[in-house]
Design a protein around this motif. Structure first.
Motif, PDB file in Angstrom:
ATOM      1  N   VAL A  12     -19.312 -11.873  40.478  1.00  0.00           N
ATOM      2  CA  VAL A  12     -20.767 -11.780  40.394  1.00  0.00           C
ATOM      3  C   VAL A  12     -21.239 -12.598  39.203  1.00  0.00           C
ATOM      4  O   VAL A  12     -20.515 -12.748  38.204  1.00  0.00           O
ATOM      5  CB  VAL A  12     -21.207 -10.301  40.279  1.00  0.00           C
ATOM      6  CG1 VAL A  12     -20.691  -9.676  39.003  1.00  0.00           C
ATOM      7  CG2 VAL A  12     -22.716 -10.156  40.401  1.00  0.00           C
ATOM      8  N   GLN A  13     -22.429 -13.133  39.303  1.00  0.00           N
ATOM      9  CA  GLN A  13     -22.989 -13.913  38.204  1.00  0.00           C
ATOM     10  C   GLN A  13     -23.524 -12.985  37.109  1.00  0.00           C
ATOM     11  O   GLN A  13     -23.900 -11.829  37.384  1.00  0.00           O
ATOM     12  CB  GLN A  13     -24.117 -14.804  38.714  1.00  0.00           C
ATOM     13  CG  GLN A  13     -23.646 -15.914  39.632  1.00  0.00           C
ATOM     14  CD  GLN A  13     -24.777 -16.875  39.980  1.00  0.00           C
ATOM     15  OE1 GLN A  13     -25.951 -16.576  39.799  1.00  0.00           O
ATOM     16  NE2 GLN A  13     -24.410 -18.051  40.473  1.00  0.00           N
ATOM     17  N   GLY A  16     -26.091  -9.902  37.369  1.00  0.00           N
ATOM     18  CA  GLY A  16     -26.003  -9.330  38.709  1.00  0.00           C
ATOM     19  C   GLY A  16     -25.543  -7.895  38.718  1.00  0.00           C
ATOM     20  O   GLY A  16     -25.350  -7.281  37.661  1.00  0.00           O
ATOM     21  N   SER A  17     -25.365  -7.354  39.930  1.00  0.00           N
ATOM     22  CA  SER A  17     -24.994  -5.954  40.102  1.00  0.00           C
ATOM     23  C   SER A  17     -23.825  -5.833  41.079  1.00  0.00           C
ATOM     24  O   SER A  17     -23.638  -6.675  41.966  1.00  0.00           O
ATOM     25  CB  SER A  17     -26.176  -5.147  40.658  1.00  0.00           C
ATOM     26  OG  SER A  17     -27.263  -5.165  39.763  1.00  0.00           O
ATOM     27  N   LEU A  18     -23.078  -4.775  40.887  1.00  0.00           N
ATOM     28  CA  LEU A  18     -22.022  -4.387  41.817  1.00  0.00           C
ATOM     29  C   LEU A  18     -21.975  -2.858  41.860  1.00  0.00           C
ATOM     30  O   LEU A  18     -22.329  -2.201  40.873  1.00  0.00           O
ATOM     31  CB  LEU A  18     -20.645  -4.897  41.368  1.00  0.00           C
ATOM     32  CG  LEU A  18     -20.269  -6.357  41.598  1.00  0.00           C
ATOM     33  CD1 LEU A  18     -18.917  -6.645  40.959  1.00  0.00           C
ATOM     34  CD2 LEU A  18     -20.248  -6.693  43.077  1.00  0.00           C
ATOM     35  N   ASN A  83     -25.199  -2.593  36.709  1.00  0.00           N
ATOM     36  CA  ASN A  83     -26.316  -3.531  36.691  1.00  0.00           C
ATOM     37  C   ASN A  83     -26.268  -4.374  35.426  1.00  0.00           C
ATOM     38  O   ASN A  83     -25.574  -4.039  34.464  1.00  0.00           O
ATOM     39  CB  ASN A  83     -27.642  -2.770  36.749  1.00  0.00           C
ATOM     40  CG  ASN A  83     -27.801  -1.956  38.019  1.00  0.00           C
ATOM     41  OD1 ASN A  83     -27.310  -2.335  39.086  1.00  0.00           O
ATOM     42  ND2 ASN A  83     -28.489  -0.832  37.909  1.00  0.00           N
ATOM     43  N   SER A  84     -27.010  -5.457  35.439  1.00  0.00           N
ATOM     44  CA  SER A  84     -27.094  -6.351  34.267  1.00  0.00           C
ATOM     45  C   SER A  84     -25.706  -6.700  33.746  1.00  0.00           C
ATOM     46  O   SER A  84     -25.428  -6.604  32.542  1.00  0.00           O
ATOM     47  CB  SER A  84     -27.930  -5.693  33.163  1.00  0.00           C
ATOM     48  OG  SER A  84     -29.228  -5.382  33.626  1.00  0.00           O
ATOM     49  N   VAL A 114     -17.221 -11.368  36.109  1.00  0.00           N
ATOM     50  CA  VAL A 114     -18.611 -11.752  35.872  1.00  0.00           C
ATOM     51  C   VAL A 114     -18.597 -13.162  35.288  1.00  0.00           C
ATOM     52  O   VAL A 114     -18.169 -13.374  34.155  1.00  0.00           O
ATOM     53  CB  VAL A 114     -19.320 -10.784  34.933  1.00  0.00           C
ATOM     54  CG1 VAL A 114     -20.795 -11.178  34.802  1.00  0.00           C
ATOM     55  CG2 VAL A 114     -19.173  -9.349  35.425  1.00  0.00           C
ATOM     56  N   SER A 116     -20.478 -17.369  35.767  1.00  0.00           N
ATOM     57  CA  SER A 116     -21.381 -18.292  36.454  1.00  0.00           C
ATOM     58  C   SER A 116     -20.608 -19.474  37.033  1.00  0.00           C
ATOM     59  O   SER A 116     -21.188 -20.358  37.639  1.00  0.00           O
ATOM     60  CB  SER A 116     -22.464 -18.780  35.487  1.00  0.00           C
ATOM     61  OG  SER A 116     -21.877 -19.344  34.335  1.00  0.00           O
TER      62      SER A 116
END
Length: 116
Positions: A12-13, A16-18, A83-84, A114, A116
């Motif tokens: 996830v970037q 983002g959230s998971l 989150n975040s 996490v 990008s």
């Protein structure tokens, strides 16, 4: 014996959230504490969040306000909403259970990355 199976990890970037899930092989009603731990490469395993049978919650300072742990006794499942997300959240996340019979169990882990 309680088998724990985690799912929901992935890439996830930042920002983002998971949502991680931990499915138990039997009723979690008899499980006093369920928790999520994580271990990053070269670091010790640390507890991220904990929830007791009575609903008491506890979070690591590094995730407060961003992560939420919850349990669904009907589904025998514990969740970790993240989150975040930040790059420093990258780790293998493990589900943990401590029963009223004073036994503890671990899941096999799920990777969260996490980046990008």
């Amino acid at each position: 014996q309680v088998a724990l199976v985690e799912s929901g990890g992935g890439l996830v970037q930042p920002g983002g959230s998971l949502r991680l899930s931990c499915a138990a092989s039997k009723s979690i009603v008899s499980i006093h504490v369920m928790a999520w731990y994580r271990q990053a490469p070269g670091k010790e395993r640390e507890r991220v969040a904990r929830i007791t049978a009575g609903g008491s919650l506890n979070y690591a300072d590094s995730v407060k306000g961003r992560f939420t742990i919850s349990r669904d006794n009907a589904e025998n499942t514990v969740y970790l909403q993240m989150n975040s997300l930040k790059p420093e959240d990258t780790a293998v996340y493990y589900c943990y259970a401590y029963t009223i019979y004073q036994k503890d169990y671990w899941g096999q882990g799920t990777q969260v990355t996490v980046s990008s």
